[in-house]
Each structure stands twice: as structure tokens, then as C-alpha cells.
Design an enzyme around this catalytic site. Structure first.
Site, short mmCIF file in Angstrom:
data_model
loop_
_atom_site.label_atom_id
_atom_site.label_comp_id
_atom_site.label_asym_id
_atom_site.label_seq_id
_atom_site.Cartn_x
_atom_site.Cartn_y
_atom_site.Cartn_z
N ASP A 78 38.05 43.95 28.37
CA ASP A 78 37.68 42.66 28.97
C ASP A 78 36.63 41.92 28.13
O ASP A 78 35.58 42.47 27.83
CB ASP A 78 37.15 42.94 30.38
CG ASP A 78 36.64 41.73 31.12
OD1 ASP A 78 36.91 40.60 30.69
OD2 ASP A 78 35.97 41.93 32.16
N HIS A 107 31.98 40.57 35.43
CA HIS A 107 32.36 41.01 34.09
C HIS A 107 31.12 41.46 33.31
O HIS A 107 30.07 40.81 33.39
CB HIS A 107 33.06 39.89 33.33
CG HIS A 107 34.26 39.34 34.05
ND1 HIS A 107 35.53 39.83 33.85
CD2 HIS A 107 34.37 38.35 34.98
CE1 HIS A 107 36.38 39.16 34.62
NE2 HIS A 107 35.70 38.26 35.31
#
Length: 552
Positions: free
Chosen positions: A193, A366
Site C-alpha cells: 500500500d 494507511h
């Protein structure tokens, strides 16, 4: 088959935020990881959502062994209903993610025949030649997993969306031990990610939001409304926890929010009693300082509950002076304008609006740069592909990978549609497959393309100008008109001179063709060219011109 390469094909999510979909293909076996949507950008006029181009999968439907979903956010499950219309294969997801998928399938098409299978972190699964192991990762929603995939060319790790939160709301931290164990086994390729690759340091814990919400609840004099994603079950739990501390009852509005809260309670992912979570009609009868409401609309969606409240059109609830509205989300790129409009309208109605620029009422799900480096150091991959992000995020993540020791020639910055072929010796990009945007507009899927969007943009910016003329098919003589209709270009009642001049020019242009065989295409082109030149000369604007030359 042993000499074949593993083909890695992102159909979305690389070079953009959203539309996450990754394909792994080896010989006659193919698996799909995630099937997300993207919210439309400002210039995508009239478009509801954007999904991946699934042509590659549809053509190979007989090879697809399964679809694996890492978690329940829209950018990972929103395209699933459209994919399942074309391909009937099992879908594997954790309990909460499966519940969110079921809600979505019911909302879209009622696909009750979907083959949904429940998996859990710590379990393994074989799909064709691929053996998958699932490990828990923290994100902004519970029950997220990353994947370790044994393939014929080596071990592939897919991080899913992740952060290293040491104090998550549900108490389950990212599985450091499993990541380290995978690193010991030898990881051939890491897909990780990249969303926060621009952000130095570490992402704040979700517990920070809980403390901020408690502060809001302690100070707010009237009703409190919190807007967040309907899938953000952890955030909803934090609102409920703060409400209980300050003796407030909680109501839920917005169809997707109501459905998700009901499902999460049934599965045990939301803890709240019936005397705290009340129907909205009972909430309305309570004193204002005893009320908290969780609502959809954190992204300014036109039909969401909060947007309708902001313009006074939500029947169940009206904003009143003294309300506190918390927007507990950051704007998805493209949604900034609609969110700002909502904030302005809420302030006009007398509400006190709190959003991320004013108070830390949202943290990212994130990991930031140090967490991305920690993932790389735990897994220690030989090859690396940054995923999930715009191109600058991918490029910056690639730079981080090189800093922590991944060889430059083993790092591949891909975009959606690129084909990476990986062998035991190395990898190379060998081509592209169709991976452009597929627009969903109402019930239409893919029937609106760039040409239609260009026309919509032209209509929005310059308006249109229609000239209707009747022509004798034998002689080419004008027998009726020209009649002019204009919208979005000039106000016709105040532009009589312009309209009359346009009529005269069209008439003169067509009279030059009288007495010749009628060619309808040529007459339409002549009307369009005449009006285009005239209107630009007089207004310096280029409306869409629609000539209608009718045979009489």
C-alpha cells in the site's frame, strides 16, 4: 508449466485512488484480489461511479479460480456486483467484509446467488496452483487481511491497506510475527500500500479520534451529528462509546449506514444496547443535549443524508442552530468542492462544523513512510511493486524501497493495465491489457464514454444552439424555418438581433444549394459550419451546434 512466468496485472488502483483490482495469473489459473470502485472526478459530469475494465477477466472467465477481498471499503468491494454479473466464481472474505458485501449486493441487484465464502486471518486456502495464507492487518475498518500467496515462481505478499496501529479500537494489531516469518521464508515479491508515501513519520492511532470525539461530546451544547463512511465500523463504535460516556442516545441515518450498522451488530462487530441505539423517530423526541446521530455524507455525496440536511431537504431531520456537525473523514480526491459546499451550507444553518483542518477528528487508515519502510524490512522482498496510489505515491514508495535495500532493477512502478511477468530469476513488463475507466451512469454500465463526457462538458460550459430547417427533397428549396432553439448559450429574449442574423445566414447558405440534388449530410454540415463561424465571431464562444435539416 514449470517454465511459465507468473503474470501480475493490475486492472485498477495503480496510478489512481480507488478501483483497486489485481490479477495473478499462472498457466490456466487466475485469481483476482479486490474489485473496487472510484468516485468520479469533477469533469466526469453525470457519472455515478467508475469501475475497472473487466474485459480481460470476462474473456478468461473459465480460468478464474476465485475472487479474494482484503477488506470492506468501497474502493475494494464497490465493483464486485458488476463483476459477479459476468463471472460466477466464489468470493472469499472475512466475516465483516462478507457482511458488507452482502449489504452491497442487496442494494445493487439482489444477487442472492453469489458464492460468498468466509475466511479468517490465520487460515489458508488453495485456488488452482495458488496457496493463499491470510494474516491480520490494521486499517480504519475491522477484519482486514493481507495475503501470502505461494505461487510456482515464489512467495508473493499482498499487504492490503494497512497501518501499524499499536492501539486499534478493536484491540487487534497488525500481525508482526507473521510478516517476520514470511520474511524468513523468503518473499519473491511484495505488493504494498502506497497511499501515504508522501507523509513522513507514522500515522496516528485510531484512539486519537476517540479522544477528540470525547472532547466534542464534552463541550457540545446541543445535538451532535457525526458523518463518516458507512463502512467505518470502528469509527461508529467510537461515536457510540463517547455517547455512552456523556449519556446521549444514538440514532443512525442514511440507508447504507442503517444497513451496515444492523449487519455489524448482528455479527458482533458493533457493541451497543437497544436502550442506547434508538430509531430516529424516538431520537427526535429527546432533548437536544441527549442526542448523537451518525450519518452518511462525509464525502458530500449528492444523495447522502448530510448533503440533504445541508440544503434543508432531509425529511427525517433538519439542522438547527446549536447543532454540532463533525465530518470524520478526509476528502477523497475530486470530492473537495462538494464537501466544502456542505460545510458552508451547514454553517449558514447555524451549525458548528468540525472537520479535519480544525480538529483531529479523523486519522488515516494507511501507514506513513516509516510504516511502509517497516513493512519492507519485515518482509525483505527480492522484488517490489508499490500499489494503491496515484503515480507520485508509487514513485515515492519505490524510492523508500530502494533506501531500505531493494535493488533498483527489482522495483517495478506499474500503472493500471501493465503486465508484469515474473520468473524465479527476475521480472519484466511485457505489455498492457485494457484497463481504462468504465463509467456507471444510472443503470448504464460502460455505455458512457469519453465522447459523451466531452459533449456533456461542452454543454455545461458553452450550452447548445439548434437550427431546425425544412427542405424540399426535390428542389432543395427551404420551405420552413430556420427555427432557432438555444439553451445555456444566450438568453434568447435579450438576443433577438443575434438570433435573427443567425437565421438569415442559415437561409442564405442553404439557398446557394437550391436547384441541385439534395445531399442531406452536406446541408447539415453547411448549417453547422455557418453557425459555428458566425457565433464564434460574435461571441468568442463555441456552443454545441445541432443542425436539424428535415426532408419535406
Amino acid at each position: 508449466m514449470s517454465g511459465q512466468p507468473l503474470r501480475l496485472i493490475p486492472l485498477g488502483g495503480l496510478g489512481e485512488i480507488g478501483r483497486n483490482m489485481m490479477v495473478l495469473e499462472y498457466g490456466d489459473d487466475l485469481i483476482v484480489i479486490d474489485a473496487g470502485l472510484m468516485f468520479p472526478e469533477n469533469e466526469m459530469l453525470g457519472i455515478d461511479i467508475v469501475i475497472p475494465n473487466m474485459e480481460y477477466l470476462i474473456e478468461r472467465r473459465g480460468k478464474v479460480r476465485g475472487i479474494v477481498i482484503t477488506h470492506g471499503h468501497e474502493d475494494h468491494i464497490g465493483g464486485l456486483p458488476y463483476l459477479l454479473e459476468q463471472i460466477a466464481v466464489p468470493v472469499y472474505a472475512t466475516r465483516l467484509t462478507r457482511g458488507l458485501i452482502e449489504v452491497k449486493l442487496q442494494e445493487y441487484h439482489g444477487q442472492d446467488k453469489a458464492q460468498l465464502r468466509t475466511i479468517s486471518a490465520g487460515e489458508s486456502l488453495r485456488l488452482g496452483c495458488f496457496k493463499l495464507e491470510f494474516f491480520h492487518v490494521c486499517h480504519s475498518i475491522p477484519d482486514c487481511v493481507g495475503l501470502a500467496i505461494d505461487t510456482p515462481v515464489g512467495l508473493v505478499v499482498h499487504s492490503g491497506d494497512f497501518k501499524f496501529d499499536h492501539t486499534p479500537v478493536d484491540g487487534r494489531i497488525t500481525d508482526f510475527g507473521k510478516l517476520a516469518e514470511l520474511g524468513q521464508r523468503g518473499v519473491h515479491l511484495l505488493l504494498s500500500d502506497s497511499t501515504n508515501a508522501e507523509t513522513p513519520g507514522y500515522t496516528a492511532s485510531e484512539k486519537v479520534v476517540g479522544r477528540m470525539l470525547e472532547r466534542v461530546f464534552a463541550e457540545a451544547p446541543g445535538r451532535i451529528l457525526v458523518a463518516t463512511f458507512a463502512s467505518n465500523i470502528s469509527r461508529i463504535q467510537q461515536v457510540i462509546d463517547a455517547a455512552q460516556i456523556y449519556d446521549r442516545k444514538v440514532g443512525v441515518v442514511g440507508r447504507s449506514m442503517v444497513n451496515n450498522v444492523r449487519m455489524a451488530r448482528e455479527l458482533g462487530y458493533l457493541t451497543v444496547t437497544d436502550d442506547v441505539l434508538l430509531p430516529i423517530d424516538r431520537i427526535r423526541r429527546l432533548p437536544e443535549d441527549e442526542v448523537a446521530i451518525v450519518t452518511t455524507g462525509s464525502q458530500g455525496e449528492p444523495t447522502s443524508a448530510l448533503t440533504q440536511m445541508a440544503v434543508g431537504e432531509f425529511r427525517q431531520l433538519q439542522i438547527i442552530p446549536g447543532d454540532t456537525v463533525v465530518i470524520s473523514a478526509t476528502p477523497i480526491p475530486g470530492n473537495e468542492e462538494s464537501i466544502n459546499n456542505n460545510i458552508n451550507n451547514l454553517f449558514r444553518l447555524g451549525a458548528n462544523v468540525i472537520y479535519d483542518q480544525l480538529m483531529e477528528v479523523h486519522v488515516s487508515g494507511h501507514g506513513a513512510q516509516e510504516e511502509e519502510k517497516l513493512m519492507l524490512n519485515l518482509v525483505r522482498p527480492r522484488h517490489f511493486v508499490p500499489i494503491h496510489g496515484e503515480y507520485r505515491h508509487l514513485a515515492l514508495h519505490a524510492r523508500l524501497a530502494e533506501e531500505v535495500g531493494v535493488e533498483r532493477e527489482n522495483i517495478f512502478v506499474l500503472e493500471s493495465g501493465d503486465v508484469l511477468e515474473l520468473t524465479r530469476q527476475g521480472g519484466r513488463v511485457t505489455g498492457q491489457v485494457p484497463a481504462g475507466y468504465v463509467f456507471v451512469d444510472g443503470l448504464g454500465v460502460g455505455d458512457v464514454g469519453q465522447v459523451v463526457l466531452r459533449d456533456r462538458k461542452a454543454l455545461a460550459q458553452e450550452g447548445f444552439f439548434i437550427a431546425v430547417v425544412g427542405v424540399d427533397s426535390q428542389t432543395g428549396r427551404v420551405v420552413s424555418g430556420p427555427d432557432i432553439v438555444s439553451r445555456g448559450f444566450v438568453y434568447m429574449a435579450e438576443s433577438e438581433t443575434l438570433i435573427e442574423e443567425a437565421k438569415d445566414l442559415v437561409l442564405n447558405a442553404l439557398q446557394q444549394s437550391e436547384g441541385r440534388p439534395v445531399e442531406w449530410g452536406m446541408l447539415n454540415a453547411k448549417v453547422k459550419d455557418t453557425l459555428s463561424e458566425f457565433l464564434y465571431r460574435r461571441t468568442r464562444r463555441r456552443p454545441m451546434i445541432l443542425p436539424v435539416v428535415m426532408e419535406v
